[in-house]
Design an enzyme around this catalytic site. Structure first.
Site, PDB file in Angstrom:
ATOM      1  N   TYR A   1      -2.831  -6.294  16.848  1.00 14.45           N
ATOM      2  CA  TYR A   1      -2.937  -5.485  15.626  1.00 14.45           C
ATOM      3  C   TYR A   1      -4.171  -4.572  15.660  1.00 14.45           C
ATOM      4  CZ  TYR A   1      -3.255  -4.608  10.543  1.00 14.45           C
ATOM      5  OH  TYR A   1      -3.340  -4.016   9.300  1.00 14.45           O
TER       6      TYR A   1
ATOM      7  N   ILE B   1       0.833  -1.206   0.000  1.00 10.51           N
ATOM      8  CA  ILE B   1       0.000   0.000   0.000  1.00 10.51           C
ATOM      9  C   ILE B   1       0.868   1.256   0.000  1.00 10.51           C
ATOM     10  CG2 ILE B   1      -1.613   1.313   1.440  1.00 10.51           C
ATOM     11  CD1 ILE B   1      -2.842  -1.414   2.298  1.00 10.51           C
TER      12      ILE B   1
HETATM   13  N1  LIG Z   1      -2.879  -5.382   3.117  1.00 16.32           N
HETATM   14  C1  LIG Z   1      -4.044  -5.184   3.716  1.00 16.32           C
HETATM   15  O1  LIG Z   1      -5.032  -5.831   3.416  1.00 16.32           O
HETATM   16  C2  LIG Z   1      -4.173  -4.156   4.788  1.00 16.32           C
HETATM   17  C3  LIG Z   1      -5.421  -3.948   5.341  1.00 16.32           C
HETATM   18  C4  LIG Z   1      -5.606  -2.981   6.310  1.00 16.32           C
HETATM   19  C5  LIG Z   1      -4.521  -2.225   6.727  1.00 16.32           C
HETATM   20  N2  LIG Z   1      -3.292  -2.446   6.192  1.00 16.32           N
HETATM   21  C6  LIG Z   1      -2.212  -1.600   6.669  1.00 16.32           C
HETATM   22  O2  LIG Z   1      -1.605  -0.932   5.589  1.00 16.32           O
HETATM   23  C7  LIG Z   1      -0.233  -0.704   5.867  1.00 16.32           C
HETATM   24  C8  LIG Z   1       0.602  -1.262   4.740  1.00 16.32           C
HETATM   25  O3  LIG Z   1       0.307  -2.633   4.615  1.00 16.32           O
HETATM   26  P1  LIG Z   1       0.839  -3.541   3.415  1.00 16.32           P
HETATM   27  O4  LIG Z   1      -0.162  -4.591   3.212  1.00 16.32           O
HETATM   28  O5  LIG Z   1       1.252  -2.678   2.300  1.00 16.32           O
HETATM   29  O6  LIG Z   1       2.103  -4.211   4.153  1.00 16.32           O
HETATM   30  P2  LIG Z   1       3.510  -4.714   3.559  1.00 16.32           P
HETATM   31  O7  LIG Z   1       4.007  -5.681   4.563  1.00 16.32           O
HETATM   32  O8  LIG Z   1       3.377  -5.129   2.137  1.00 16.32           O
HETATM   33  O9  LIG Z   1       4.398  -3.379   3.600  1.00 16.32           O
HETATM   34  C9  LIG Z   1       4.717  -2.775   4.813  1.00 16.32           C
HETATM   35  C10 LIG Z   1       5.974  -1.946   4.618  1.00 16.32           C
HETATM   36  O10 LIG Z   1       6.301  -1.371   5.897  1.00 16.32           O
HETATM   37  C11 LIG Z   1       7.672  -1.565   6.139  1.00 16.32           C
HETATM   38  N3  LIG Z   1       7.940  -1.629   7.577  1.00 16.32           N
HETATM   39  C12 LIG Z   1       7.606  -2.614   8.451  1.00 16.32           C
HETATM   40  N4  LIG Z   1       8.070  -2.339   9.667  1.00 16.32           N
HETATM   41  C13 LIG Z   1       8.712  -1.140   9.584  1.00 16.32           C
HETATM   42  C14 LIG Z   1       9.408  -0.333  10.509  1.00 16.32           C
HETATM   43  N5  LIG Z   1       9.572  -0.721  11.778  1.00 16.32           N
HETATM   44  N6  LIG Z   1       9.954   0.833  10.084  1.00 16.32           N
HETATM   45  C15 LIG Z   1       9.817   1.214   8.791  1.00 16.32           C
HETATM   46  N7  LIG Z   1       9.167   0.491   7.849  1.00 16.32           N
HETATM   47  C16 LIG Z   1       8.621  -0.682   8.257  1.00 16.32           C
HETATM   48  C17 LIG Z   1       8.024  -2.874   5.444  1.00 16.32           C
HETATM   49  O11 LIG Z   1       9.432  -2.946   5.177  1.00 16.32           O
HETATM   50  C18 LIG Z   1       7.182  -2.778   4.174  1.00 16.32           C
HETATM   51  O12 LIG Z   1       7.870  -2.117   3.127  1.00 16.32           O
HETATM   52  C19 LIG Z   1       0.055  -1.348   7.211  1.00 16.32           C
HETATM   53  O13 LIG Z   1      -0.029  -0.369   8.232  1.00 16.32           O
HETATM   54  C20 LIG Z   1      -1.083  -2.351   7.347  1.00 16.32           C
HETATM   55  O14 LIG Z   1      -1.349  -2.624   8.689  1.00 16.32           O
HETATM   56  C21 LIG Z   1      -3.088  -3.397   5.226  1.00 16.32           C
END
Ligand SMILES: NC(=O)c1ccc[n+]([C@@H]2O[C@H](COP(=O)([O-])OP(=O)(O)OC[C@H]3O[C@@H](n4cnc5c(N)ncnc54)[C@H](O)[C@@H]3O)[C@@H](O)[C@H]2O)c1
Length: 230
Positions: free
Chosen positions: A136, A10
Site C-alpha cells: 500500500y 472519502i
Molecule cells: N480512510 C483513510 O484513513 C485513508 C487514509 C489515507 C488514504 N486513504 C485513501 O483514500 C482513498 C479512499 O479511501 P476510503 O477510506 O474512502 O476507502 P473506502 O474503502 O471507504 O472506499 C473506497 C471506494 O473505492 C472503490 N473501489 C475499490 N476498488 C476499486 C476499483 N478497482 N475500481 C473502482 N472503484 C474501486 C470501493 O468500491 C469504494 O467505494 C483510498 O485511495 C485510500 O487509500 C484513506
C-alpha cells in the site's frame, strides 16, 4: 468531473462537495450507489476497457472531463514475509495502475482543452512508511512520482497534478483496524484526533480550483500533523 471510488468514504465526500459547488460529477465505482445528483458509472479501474467505456459514458452525459480525482484504493495489509505476490499485485493494480489508467485517459481531453486538474488520493504512509503496508505505501508513494512527472509533461498545457495525502480518516477503511492500532496512531497525531472525510474533500476542492493553477506536483497532507517533514 470524475471521481473514482466515489460511492463510499472519502470519495463520496468529494463527490458531495463538488456537487454542492455546482459541478457535473461522475462517480466511477464497482459497488454502492452514487450520491443523488451524481452520474454513477460502473467501472473497475483495473480493467482498461471498462475505464475507456466509463469515460465515454461520462463525457456523453457531462462533457469533457476537466477535473479527475483518482481516489479508488484498497489495502491488503500484512508483514512482508507473509505478503504474497497476489497481495502485492492487487494493491498496485488498483491504487497505482488504476490511477495511471484514468489519468492517461483524462489527460487527453485536458491537454486538448488546455485546462485540467488531476488530484491523486495518496496517503501519509506513502512517505512516512507503515509496518504491514509495504504494498500500500509503495503504491501511494508512487503517486507522488506520477503527479510530478505529469506536471513536467503537461504542466505547460494548463494542467496541474497533485497528491492529497490523508492521514487517519474515519471511514470504513479505518473502522476495521484494531483498537490498539488506533490508540497508537492517536498518540502520534499532533491534532490528537482522527480526521473527517469532509476535511479531505475540502483540500481536494482547493487543489481543483482555478485559484490553485500555480500549484502542481505538490503533496498536500490532511493528517493532523502525523507525517510532518516527510
Ligand atoms: N480512510 C483513510 O484513513 C485513508 C487514509 C489515507 C488514504 N486513504 C485513501 O483514500 C482513498 C479512499 O479511501 P476510503 O477510506 O474512502 O476507502 P473506502 O474503502 O471507504 O472506499 C473506497 C471506494 O473505492 C472503490 N473501489 C475499490 N476498488 C476499486 C476499483 N478497482 N475500481 C473502482 N472503484 C474501486 C470501493 O468500491 C469504494 O467505494 C483510498 O485511495 C485510500 O487509500 C484513506
Amino acid at each position: 468531473m470524475v471521481v473514482t471510488g466515489g460511492n463510499r468514504g472519502i470519495g463520496q465526500a468529494i463527490v458531495g462537495r463538488f456537487l454542492a459547488a455546482g459541478h457535473r460529477v461522475a462517480s466511477f465505482d464497482m459497488g454502492g450507489e452514487p450520491a443523488t445528483g451524481a452520474l454513477g458509472v460502473n467501472c473497475n479501474v483495473t480493467d482498461a476497457d471498462q475505464v475507456e467505456a466509463a469515460f465515454k459514458q461520462a463525457e456523453e452525459a457531462n462533457g469533457p472531463v476537466e477535473i479527475l480525482v483518482a481516489n479508488a484504493g484498497i489495502t491488503k495489509d500484512t508483514l512482508i514475509l507473509r505478503m504474497s505476490d497476489a497481495d502485492w499485485d492487487a494493491v498496485i493494480n488498483v491504487n497505482l495502475t488504476g490511477a495511471f489508467r484514468v489519468a492517461k485517459r483524462a489527460a487527453k481531453s485536458m491537454i486538448r482543452g488546455r485546462w485540467g486538474r488531476i488530484v491523486f488520493t495518496g496517503s501519509v504512509v506513502g512517505l512516512y512508511g507503515s509496518a504491514g503496508q509495504v504494498n500500500y505505501s509503495s503504491s501511494k508513494a508512487a503517486l507522488v512520482g506520477m503527479a510530478r512527472s505529469l506536471t513536467r509533461e503537461i504542466g505547460g498545457r494548463g494542467v496541474t497534478a497533485n497528491v492529497v495525502a490523508p492521514g487517519f480518516i474515519e471511514t470504513d477503511m479505518t473502522a476495521v483496524l484494531p483498537d490498539d492500532v488506533i490508540a497508537k496512531y492517536l498518540a502520534a497525531i499532533p491534532a490528537a484526533r482522527l480526521g473527517q472525510v469532509a476535511e479531505v474533500a475540502a483540500a481536494v476542492e482547493f487543489l481543483a480550483s482555478e485559484e490553485a493553477g500555480f500549484i502542481s506536483g505538490a503533496v498536500l497532507p490532511v493528517d493532523g500533523g502525523l507525517g510532518m517533514g516527510h
